[in-house]
Structures are given as C-alpha cells and as structure tokens.
Write a protein that holds these residues in place. Structure first.
Motif, PDB file in Angstrom:
ATOM      1  N   ILE A 163       0.741  -1.518   0.195  1.00 32.50           N
ATOM      2  CA  ILE A 163      -0.210  -0.329   0.023  1.00 32.50           C
ATOM      3  C   ILE A 163       0.740   1.668   0.132  1.00 32.50           C
ATOM      4  N   TRP A 164       1.998   1.424   0.933  1.00 32.37           N
ATOM      5  CA  TRP A 164       2.771   2.329   1.180  1.00 32.37           C
ATOM      6  C   TRP A 164       4.079   2.686  -0.404  1.00 32.37           C
ATOM      7  N   ASP A 165       3.652   1.469  -0.902  1.00 37.56           N
ATOM      8  CA  ASP A 165       4.560   1.988  -2.312  1.00 37.56           C
ATOM      9  C   ASP A 165       3.494   2.065  -3.247  1.00 37.56           C
ATOM     10  N   GLU A 166       2.300   2.279  -3.204  1.00 29.74           N
ATOM     11  CA  GLU A 166       1.364   2.575  -4.169  1.00 29.74           C
ATOM     12  C   GLU A 166       1.061   4.264  -3.973  1.00 29.74           C
ATOM     13  N   VAL A 167       1.227   4.139  -2.459  1.00 28.18           N
ATOM     14  CA  VAL A 167       0.625   6.354  -2.122  1.00 28.18           C
ATOM     15  C   VAL A 167       2.368   6.067  -2.782  1.00 28.18           C
ATOM     16  N   THR A 168       3.527   6.232  -2.509  1.00 33.02           N
ATOM     17  CA  THR A 168       4.659   7.254  -2.846  1.00 33.02           C
ATOM     18  C   THR A 168       5.009   7.013  -3.854  1.00 33.02           C
ATOM     19  N   GLN A 169       4.138   6.452  -5.100  1.00 25.01           N
ATOM     20  CA  GLN A 169       4.379   6.628  -6.611  1.00 25.01           C
ATOM     21  C   GLN A 169       3.429   7.131  -7.208  1.00 25.01           C
ATOM     22  N   MET A 170       2.299   7.293  -6.386  1.00 21.60           N
ATOM     23  CA  MET A 170       0.332   8.312  -6.621  1.00 21.60           C
ATOM     24  C   MET A 170       0.761   9.591  -6.134  1.00 21.60           C
ATOM     25  N   ILE A 171       1.195   9.870  -5.302  1.00 17.26           N
ATOM     26  CA  ILE A 171       1.159  10.793  -4.254  1.00 17.26           C
ATOM     27  C   ILE A 171       1.307  12.061  -5.143  1.00 17.26           C
ATOM     28  N   ASP A 172       2.061  12.284  -6.262  1.00 18.13           N
ATOM     29  CA  ASP A 172       2.054  13.602  -6.828  1.00 18.13           C
ATOM     30  C   ASP A 172       3.200  14.802  -5.600  1.00 18.13           C
ATOM     31  N   LYS A 173       1.904  15.540  -5.903  1.00 18.69           N
ATOM     32  CA  LYS A 173       2.333  16.723  -4.600  1.00 18.69           C
ATOM     33  C   LYS A 173       1.525  16.939  -3.496  1.00 18.69           C
ATOM     34  N   GLY A 174       0.739  16.132  -3.255  1.00 16.66           N
ATOM     35  CA  GLY A 174       0.111  16.305  -2.158  1.00 16.66           C
ATOM     36  C   GLY A 174       1.078  15.850  -0.483  1.00 16.66           C
ATOM     37  N   SER A 175       0.980  15.351   0.308  1.00 19.60           N
ATOM     38  CA  SER A 175       2.078  14.550   1.002  1.00 19.60           C
ATOM     39  C   SER A 175       1.135  12.807   1.966  1.00 19.60           C
ATOM     40  N   ALA A 176       1.786  12.406   2.431  1.00 16.07           N
ATOM     41  CA  ALA A 176       1.416  11.292   2.682  1.00 16.07           C
ATOM     42  C   ALA A 176       2.066  10.917   4.485  1.00 16.07           C
ATOM     43  N   VAL A 177       1.243  10.062   5.124  1.00 14.48           N
ATOM     44  CA  VAL A 177       1.803   9.813   6.482  1.00 14.48           C
ATOM     45  C   VAL A 177       1.593   7.716   6.447  1.00 14.48           C
ATOM     46  N   ILE A 178       1.980   7.098   7.029  1.00 15.85           N
ATOM     47  CA  ILE A 178       1.940   6.160   7.446  1.00 15.85           C
ATOM     48  C   ILE A 178       2.341   5.786   8.902  1.00 15.85           C
ATOM     49  N   THR A 179       1.309   4.710   9.215  1.00 20.07           N
ATOM     50  CA  THR A 179       1.753   4.944  10.980  1.00 20.07           C
ATOM     51  C   THR A 179       1.757   3.409  11.189  1.00 20.07           C
TER      52      THR A 179
END
Length: 93
Positions: A37-53
C-alpha cells in the motif's frame, strides 16, 4: 493520512482501507500488504503528502513514515522518534 492526494490515489486507498475522516484511512494488515500500500502511495502522491503509522516494538509503541512536503519531520533522538516542526513559510511582501 493523505493531504492534497490525487483522486485516483484516494480511490485506490478506499479499496483496502476505511476512510474514517477526510484523508484519514485505517486498516490492519500484514507488513507485506502495508508495504505494498505504501509503495503505491509514494508512487501516486504527486504534489500531496502522506503519512503511514503502524504498531511496532518501539518505546513509543509505533513507527511511521512520511512522504511529500510537510511542516512535520520525523527525528530520532535517543531511540525515540519525535516530530520536529519547520517554520511556516511566509509569503514575500
């Protein structure tokens, strides 16, 4: 949690996780699925931001990663991961 995420990423996250508040997704998965899931987030986040815990055998009981521009930055001090805040960027006069 995601901020300014593209709609295609939000839809992708909704396949695996429950969105309990705007941009806040929760779920309990194995390490392998979490990393996918995190791999997909990092590939698709574009100009946004995300955090996973996730729950981890640390002094604080959790670990986290972040991607994208954000005022918060993880910093490790004596084995504890803390959060440092960058100053607010002021617009030019």
């Amino acid at each position: 949690m995601v901020e300014n995420a593209p709609p295609r990423l939000r839809g992708r996250l909704a396949l695996w996780l429950a969105e309990i508040r705007a941009g806040v997704y929760v779920g309990v998965y194995s390490r392998r699925v979490r990393e996918r899931i995190w791999d997909e987030v990092t590939q698709m986040i574009d100009k946004g931001s995300a955090v996973i815990t996730w729950s981890a055998p640390t002094d604080s009981g959790f670990a986290f990663e972040a991607v994208g521009e954000n005022r918060r930055e993880p910093v490790e001090i004596d084995g504890l991961t803390l959060v440092r805040f960058h100053p607010v960027k002021q617009p030019p006069d």
